[in-house]
Design an enzyme around this catalytic site. Sequence first.
Site, PDB file in Angstrom:
ATOM      1  CB  THR A 118     -14.121 -24.859  63.171  1.00 52.25           C
ATOM      2  OG1 THR A 118     -13.109 -24.972  62.177  1.00 52.25           O
ATOM      3  CG2 THR A 118     -15.102 -23.777  62.760  1.00 52.25           C
ATOM      4  CD  GLU A 145     -11.398 -32.944  54.142  1.00 46.19           C
ATOM      5  OE1 GLU A 145     -11.724 -33.659  53.172  1.00 46.19           O
ATOM      6  OE2 GLU A 145     -12.129 -32.750  55.116  1.00 46.19           O
ATOM      7  CE  LYS A 197     -12.431 -23.060  59.818  1.00 44.60           C
ATOM      8  NZ  LYS A 197     -11.495 -23.582  58.810  1.00 44.60           N
ATOM      9  CG  ASN A 201     -14.872 -22.997  55.919  1.00 38.67           C
ATOM     10  OD1 ASN A 201     -14.033 -22.723  55.067  1.00 38.67           O
ATOM     11  ND2 ASN A 201     -14.606 -23.798  56.928  1.00 38.67           N
ATOM     12  CB  CYS A 253     -14.634 -27.534  56.824  1.00 41.28           C
ATOM     13  SG  CYS A 253     -13.116 -27.964  57.687  1.00 41.28           S
ATOM     14  CG  ASP A 257     -17.126 -24.790  59.443  1.00 37.58           C
ATOM     15  OD1 ASP A 257     -17.273 -25.605  60.378  1.00 37.58           O
ATOM     16  OD2 ASP A 257     -16.009 -24.439  59.026  1.00 37.58           O
TER      17      ASP A 257
END
Length: 388
Positions: A118, A145, A197, A201, A253, A257
């Site tokens: 990312t 995950e 992306k 998120n 993440c 993010d």
Amino acid sequence: MKVSVIGLGYVGLANALLLSQNEEVIAYDIITKKIEKLKKGQSPIADPEIEDFLNKDDLNIEFTTSFEKTVEYGDYIIIATPTDYDEKKNYFDTSTVEDVISKAIKINPNSTFIIKSTVPVKFTEEMKQKFHTENIIFSPEFLREGKALKDNLYPSRIIIGEQSARGKEVADMFLRNTVKKDAPVLLTNDTEAEAIKLFSNTYLALRIAYFNELDTYAESRGLSTKQIIEGVGLDPRIGTHYNNPSFGYGGYCLPKDTKQLRANYDKVPNNIINAIVESNTTRKDFITEQIINKNPKVVGVYRLTMKANSDNFRYSSIQSVMKRLRADGVDVIIYEPTIKDDYFKKNKVVNNLEKFKESSDIIIANRFDQELSDVNEKVYTRDLFGKD
């Protein structure tokens, strides 16, 4: 197709195994012990599909610690190295990705890089200019995950940041290795792919934050959070998914993010994006206050992992709660079978479950487990639906 994969964390390993079904793959990592385990068919991470795949005989994959061999091999080089968020710079640390490109392009200048790490918006364009090449494509990864390979075998979508014949070739390569052959495929510009992306998120973080704030309201007013969420979710536009309250969003993440997207909003008007980031701090403060109000001398932390069936506790929200409790003078002990006793120097690890239960005045659990049912009166959790 010959494919090289650099970086064998959740993203890299899942992609390497996925593609090894029909492509020829060499997979590299800098950690020798990880490569040794993989060569023996042992997974370095908790993921059922990865564990099963590593015991298959028909995969075309080689694991190595030779960077040069890996780079020389691939027509496509997938980069899946870590890009942690740098709080001081207020930006992703993309040095590992840049370092791979810098070294690899000298060894194999004709290969095409596919960035799975990312990255900030506009990063791919900057790399093309920096290294004077058009052979860099960004393809965002959407996985959970503990279910990394499964989410690649059954992808919600395949997005390639290049609208070209080459972009289609890359998309087709991923699609022919999936089980879900009707997965949507979208070819976009590289910068738009990067934005997809981060916005994806951040929306997930928004949904978690929303139901957490609903729970904060209900708990503060003595209302049934579960009844309210069930009623709200009956609206098909909202739905009954991804609605289970927690101690805050965490994991590798979402925290980084959301912060990166906020940084990308520099000089762009916004209210929601900043609020999503700040709401997580508010939630952790509230959870900590609820625990402290119970006047415990010793708080037992049941598992550090964010999700069930996962061994990853990077940036888990419960660690932030632990830090706040310690600052308030509360003793904290941890039950986490996946770590060694000396992992957390500031906290005592008690991996005898019965002793852990006896020693704790209150047990906090981001996700409840039936092995706590005999001390249910000690447990503080916001897990209402028994799911992530």
